[in-house]
Enzyme design. Structure first.
Site, PDB file in Angstrom:
ATOM      1  N   LEU A 105       0.772  -1.072  -0.070  1.00  0.00           N
ATOM      2  CA  LEU A 105      -0.217   0.129  -0.053  1.00  0.00           C
ATOM      3  C   LEU A 105       0.781   1.310   0.020  1.00  0.00           C
ATOM      4  CD1 LEU A 105      -2.658  -1.201   2.636  1.00  0.00           C
ATOM      5  CD2 LEU A 105      -2.983  -0.697   0.292  1.00  0.00           C
ATOM      6  N   ASP A 106       0.370   2.419  -0.452  1.00  0.00           N
ATOM      7  CA  ASP A 106       1.128   3.561  -0.606  1.00  0.00           C
ATOM      8  C   ASP A 106       1.410   4.064   0.902  1.00  0.00           C
ATOM      9  OD1 ASP A 106       0.962   3.282  -3.581  1.00  0.00           O
ATOM     10  OD2 ASP A 106      -0.674   4.442  -3.633  1.00  0.00           O
ATOM     11  N   LEU A 107       2.233   5.087   0.952  1.00  0.00           N
ATOM     12  CA  LEU A 107       2.787   5.542   2.258  1.00  0.00           C
ATOM     13  C   LEU A 107       1.380   6.145   2.935  1.00  0.00           C
ATOM     14  CD1 LEU A 107       4.634   7.030   4.237  1.00  0.00           C
ATOM     15  CD2 LEU A 107       4.703   8.857   2.752  1.00  0.00           C
TER      16      LEU A 107
END
Length: 237
Positions: A105-107
């Site tokens: 998952l992205d930041l």
């Protein structure tokens, strides 16, 4: 991360620092057991989870591990990072050796993150051919309308990679929120798809992967061990 397969005699030779001839003698003398069974063949294929005993000494006993983490905002899906806390650092009390993230998952994305040391399992989890649905709750900066539904269902062409996304299901929940179901995970895919409408994603939260749903009892940053049923539901795909 690929599964580490190899020959039994090569493993024992490295582990004991002996010749393959010495390993063959150990096999002849019934001194080697793999997964609690007497091993006789030097070319027996083993992997990192094979339980190997030689001369009553355990040479390898790794166990498969599967965790669910409720990823908070600001945590990176990585093993190490110089600027931000990592997902693996949140597994308090767990040895991170061999662990990897199955489906990043992205930041600033939140929600269900799966962590394991089983490379075959994670490969099955992320392979589009296995048709494992990933459900996301998406909050948008601007209102959405019915035109989004067909655009997602038809797939979108990304010129930079020269690819067309697989059909995705979009369900409108409110003027600024939708649920999106994907069977793949291209780079920033959901954000880029909404970007075609010039509609920035404000929040992205993964709710489930296949039949594995994020445990509502987990607070952001907390984790739990997957049940055997949850592990098996991915394998059966």
């Amino acid at each position: 991360m690929a599964s580490k397969r190899g020959r039994l005699d090569q493993f024992i030779a490295r582990a004991l620092q002996v010749s393959k001839k010495a390993v063959r003698q150990l096999l002849i003398d019934n001194k080697v057991f793999v997964d609690d069974k007497l091993a006789k063949s030097p070319d027996l294929q083993i992997d990192e989870f094979s339980h190997i005993v030689c001369n009553d000494v355990v040479l390898q006993q790794y166990q498969k591990q599967y965790y669910m983490l409720n990823k908070p905002d600001g945590v990176v899906s990585a093993t190490v990072d110089d600027k931000h806390p990592t997902a693996l650092s949140l597994l308090v009390g767990i040895n991170p050796t061999m662990l990897h993230i199955a489906g990043r998952l992205d930041l600033h994305s939140t929600g269900l993150l799966l962590i394991t040391n089983d490379a075959k399992w994670s490969a099955a989890l992320m392979a589009p051919d296995h048709k494992v649905d990933k459900h996301y709750l998406v909050t948008l900066a601007n209102p959405i309308d019915e035109s989004y539904i067909d655009a997602f269902a038809n797939g979108m062409y990304f010129e930079f990679e020269d690819i067309t996304t697989l059909p995705a299901q979009l369900t409108i929940l409110s003027t600024h929120q939708a649920r999106v179901v994907l069977r793949e995970g291209k780079y920033h895919q959901i954000k880029r798809m909404f970007g075609r409408f010039r509609n920035p994603v404000v929040a992205l939260h993964r709710e489930s992967v296949g039949n594995i749903m994020l445990d509502n009892a987990l607070l952001p940053g907390e984790y739990c061990v997957l049940t055997q049923a949850e592990v098996d539901c991915i394998i059966q795909h």
